[in-house]
Motif scaffolding. Structure first.
Motif, short mmCIF file in Angstrom:
data_model
loop_
_atom_site.label_atom_id
_atom_site.label_comp_id
_atom_site.label_asym_id
_atom_site.label_seq_id
_atom_site.Cartn_x
_atom_site.Cartn_y
_atom_site.Cartn_z
N GLY A 1 0.78 -1.23 0.00
CA GLY A 1 0.00 0.00 0.00
C GLY A 1 0.80 1.28 0.00
O GLY A 1 0.23 2.37 0.00
N VAL A 2 2.15 1.18 -0.03
CA VAL A 2 2.95 2.40 0.05
C VAL A 2 2.78 3.27 -1.20
O VAL A 2 2.78 4.50 -1.12
CB VAL A 2 4.44 2.06 0.28
CG1 VAL A 2 5.04 1.35 -0.93
CG2 VAL A 2 5.23 3.32 0.63
N ILE A 3 2.59 2.62 -2.35
CA ILE A 3 2.42 3.40 -3.57
C ILE A 3 1.10 4.16 -3.54
O ILE A 3 1.04 5.35 -3.84
CB ILE A 3 2.49 2.49 -4.82
CG1 ILE A 3 3.87 1.84 -4.92
CG2 ILE A 3 2.18 3.29 -6.09
CD1 ILE A 3 4.00 0.87 -6.08
N SER A 4 0.03 3.47 -3.15
CA SER A 4 -1.28 4.12 -3.09
C SER A 4 -1.29 5.21 -2.01
O SER A 4 -2.02 6.20 -2.13
CB SER A 4 -2.39 3.10 -2.83
OG SER A 4 -2.16 2.42 -1.61
N GLU A 5 -0.46 5.03 -0.98
CA GLU A 5 -0.37 6.05 0.06
C GLU A 5 0.18 7.36 -0.53
O GLU A 5 -0.40 8.43 -0.35
CB GLU A 5 0.54 5.57 1.19
CG GLU A 5 0.78 6.64 2.26
CD GLU A 5 1.92 6.26 3.20
OE1 GLU A 5 2.33 7.14 3.99
OE2 GLU A 5 2.40 5.10 3.15
N VAL A 6 1.29 7.23 -1.26
CA VAL A 6 1.93 8.42 -1.84
C VAL A 6 1.03 9.06 -2.90
O VAL A 6 0.81 10.27 -2.90
CB VAL A 6 3.30 8.04 -2.45
CG1 VAL A 6 3.89 9.24 -3.21
CG2 VAL A 6 4.26 7.59 -1.35
#
Length: 367
Positions: free
Chosen positions: A307-312
């Motif tokens: 989920g780090v990509i969707s977070e950014v």
């Protein structure tokens, strides 16, 4: 200014010019034509143009400005077949091709019959294509080269600049020869080098399949322009053949010189070779667009968790910052992942950097 502006070719460049003209001259009527009916319909539905011309002749006969935003080979054909007898007496004809000598030569028949032709080359672009990628600000701060034929009155050049003032570009007047020589050095030949590097890697891959896997990161970056439209570049190379042949000779001589100092292990010469290149490159303008589309990339060091990509990207979406491309780079040591975000402009990149720094503690940097 009022009048009819006829744009032939409704791709990225033609569409962006149409938008820029409309913004600066809302009373002008933008008429479009494209052999691709889908692009034509999109241009009309997106309000890039006001009207659709049923044919080239129909669009040209009432035009006050004709913009030929087609590939250079097609521009030659249009110029050769242009129905001069149907054109308005004071019409200005221009193009957007990245080669100028052959285009201007084909436009001589217009000048002989009293029609003003002024060659043009807006030196900016995008990684995207088609009318859906057209933007009013595409040429802002870019150089827009004009190559008027002999005898074109200064007031005609100024009138064309006035038509195109919505581009917010920096206009430069050059001879066709000067233009082709300069673009050969800073745009056309670099595409040859990029394509050659890719071919070299492809050949080495036959010996070791690891080549393509390890060619990520920096290699992909310096060869990005090798992904350009091959048909377009075929035509450009044919058009600018004379200048490119000269550049081939100079490049071969340069490589021989460099090979010699490497073979001799001339440490001082090698050092100064790279130092001089670094100094010249570091001194190039950073806020001015050039002949090759700029890449407004932002690198973000991110931890490896779901989920780090969707977070950014979620943070960017909340602030309406548009991303043109996104990629994960995992070839750097001691870093789990590097997120490379590409943006349409330097302003968008700066906003994205501030946004990420505000919401996270991830390190961001530009290369």
């Amino acid at each position: 200014m009022e009048g009819n502006v006829f744009v032939v070719g409704l791709g990225l460049i033609g569409g962006s010019i149409a938008l820029a003209v409309k913004k600066a001259h809302p009373d002008a009527v933008i008429i479009g034509y494209d052999v691709n009916e889908q692009e034509l319909k999109l241009a009309r539905s997106l309000k890039v143009i006001d009207e659709v011309a049923s044919s080239l002749e129909r669009g040209m006969e009432n035009a006050d400005l004709i913009v030929l935003a087609t590939p250079v080979m097609q521009t030659e054909k249009i110029l050769a077949q242009m129905p001069v007898h149907l054109l308005k007496e004071n019409v200005i004809v221009t193009d957007v091709g990245s080669t100028k000598q052959r285009i201007v030569h084909h436009a001589q028949r217009l000048g002989k019959q009293g029609i003003t032709f002024i060659g043009g080359h807006p030196m900016a672009g995008s990684h995207k294509s088609g009318v859906t990628a057209a933007r009013t600000h595409l040429f802002e701060n870019a150089f827009y080269v004009l190559t008027p034929t002999n005898g074109v009155a200064v007031e005609k050049i100024e009138r064309l600049k006035e038509w195109l003032k919505g581009t917010k570009a920096q206009f430069v007047v050059l001879s066709p020869e000067e233009h082709d020589r300069i673009t050969g050095v800073i745009s056309h030949f670099p595409h040859i080098i990029a394509a050659s590097l890719v071919h070299q890697a492809q050949q080495y891959e036959k010996e070791n399949p690891l080549v393509s896997r390890l060619a990520a990161g920096g290699f992909r970056d310096i060869t990005r322009i090798a992904s350009s439209n091959p048909e377009m570049w075929r035509d450009i190379f044919i058009h600018n053949k004379g200048e490119l042949l000269t550049l081939f000779d100079r490049w071969i001589a340069e490589m021989k010189k460099l090979r010699s100092i490497v073979e001799e292990e001339n440490s001082a010469a090698i050092y100064h070779y790279f130092l001089e290149a670094k100094q010249f490159r570091d001194g190039l303008p950073t806020r001015t667009k050039g002949a090759i589309p700029s890449f407004y990339d932002l690198y973000v060091d991110v931890p490896d968790y779901p989920g780090v990509i969707s977070e950014v990207t979620g943070y960017l979406a909340k602030e309406n910052i548009s991303i043109t491309n996104i990629r994960i780079i995992e070839t750097r040591e001691e870093i789990y992942g590097v997120l490379r975000l590409s943006f349409q402009s330097e302003e968008d990149r700066a906003k994205a950097k501030a946004c990420i720094q505000k919401h996270t503690n991830y390190e961001t940097y530009e290369v």
